[in-house]
Design an enzyme around this catalytic site. Structure first.
Site, mmCIF file in Angstrom:
data_model
loop_
_atom_site.group_PDB
_atom_site.id
_atom_site.type_symbol
_atom_site.label_atom_id
_atom_site.label_comp_id
_atom_site.label_asym_id
_atom_site.label_seq_id
_atom_site.Cartn_x
_atom_site.Cartn_y
_atom_site.Cartn_z
ATOM 1 N N CYS A 14 -0.324 6.263 -6.298
ATOM 2 C CA CYS A 14 -1.221 6.738 -5.236
ATOM 3 C C CYS A 14 -2.062 7.917 -5.719
ATOM 4 O O CYS A 14 -3.271 7.984 -5.429
ATOM 5 C CB CYS A 14 -0.407 7.155 -4.004
ATOM 6 S SG CYS A 14 0.603 5.828 -3.284
ATOM 7 N N CYS A 58 4.283 9.384 -4.696
ATOM 8 C CA CYS A 58 3.862 8.139 -5.352
ATOM 9 C C CYS A 58 2.861 8.443 -6.470
ATOM 10 O O CYS A 58 1.751 8.942 -6.207
ATOM 11 C CB CYS A 58 3.242 7.202 -4.316
ATOM 12 S SG CYS A 58 2.523 5.702 -5.021
#
Length: 262
Positions: A154, A151
């Protein structure tokens, strides 16, 4: 009968006329001739376009030849004056060396500071995270982050999350749950995780007060954590959604260690 003048041939009378030669028609005085010659000579000198150079006045060619010498003299004088004034011709090598060392130290300091702020990875956060079972039983409020190693959002938010954790880690639990781990299938359904990063804010009893999903300003996360630390009944940002990665793209893998939260 009138008397005619006695002239046997009846010729008219003429006044005698003598032609004077041109050379003797006008007499020139010596003084007048001399003055004219002087004037004429003076006018001739004044009208000359290229006067004959004299010894006291150098010619143009001599001036041109003399100019390089004068330039050399002026250059040597300027060099002598600069040497006499104490200024070196080349920069000081020791000064350049000090400037280079200072620049290097500044670059190293900037690099280290950037590493401290932006060198935090998701693995660092997960290694320092509190296990989920422990967080539900230690009597502290909890922040649960659902994430994945792939991600991008993230990874971008990791430095900001790390700073907040360092500030509130004594009063709030920070839990990291990897959505690729099949162990957390029940938690994914319970918290309704559809996009990551997904932050769930739980009170001391484990009840969810709100959640924040995706990339949002840091203050949203910070204000919610502050509300948990103060024991408030609700968080200021109960439901906020920003840019996120879809949880459907998760790469499911089997659990190696059932106690692992990653």
């Amino acid at each position: 009968m009138a008397r005619v003048a006695s002239n046997p041939l009846s010729l008219p009378r003429f006044r005698p006329y003598f032609q004077v030669p041109e050379s003797t028609h006008l007499l020139k005085s010596p003084s007048l001739s001399l003055s004219q010659n002087r004037i004429r000579k003076f006018q001739t000198i004044a009208c000359q376009t290229n006067p004959i150079p004299t010894e006291t006045q150098p010619s143009d060619k001599e001036k041109v030849l003399a100019e390089p010498d004068s330039v050399k003299d002026s250059t040597s004088e300027a060099t002598t004056s600069s040497d006499g004034g104490g200024f070196s011709e080349f920069p000081n090598k020791s000064l350049n060396r000090r400037v280079a060392v200072g620049s290097t130290l500044a670059a190293v300091g900037l690099f280290l500071s950037s590493r401290l702020d932006f060198g935090v990875s998701l693995k660092d956060l997960s290694a320092a995270a509190v296990p989920y079972e422990e967080a539900l039983s230690n009597g502290k409020p909890t922040v649960v982050e659902f994430y994945a190693d792939w991600c991008e959002v993230c990874r971008e938010l990791a430095p900001d999350i790390y700073k907040v954790e360092q500030q509130y880690r004594d009063r709030v639990n920070f839990v990291m749950l990897n959505v690729d781990n099949t162990k957390w299938e029940q938690e994914l359904d319970e918290f309704g995780v559809e996009g990551i990063p997904h932050f769930a804010f739980l009170d001391k009893e484990g009840n969810e007060e709100g959640n924040v999903v995706g990339r949002l300003p840091r203050k949203y996360f910070l204000e919610n954590v502050e509300a948990l630390a103060q024991g408030e009944a609700s968080v200021p940002h109960a439901r906020e959604v920003g840019q996120y990665s879809s949880a459907e793209s998760r790469r499911v893998h089997q659990v190696v260690d059932p106690r692992s939260h990653v």
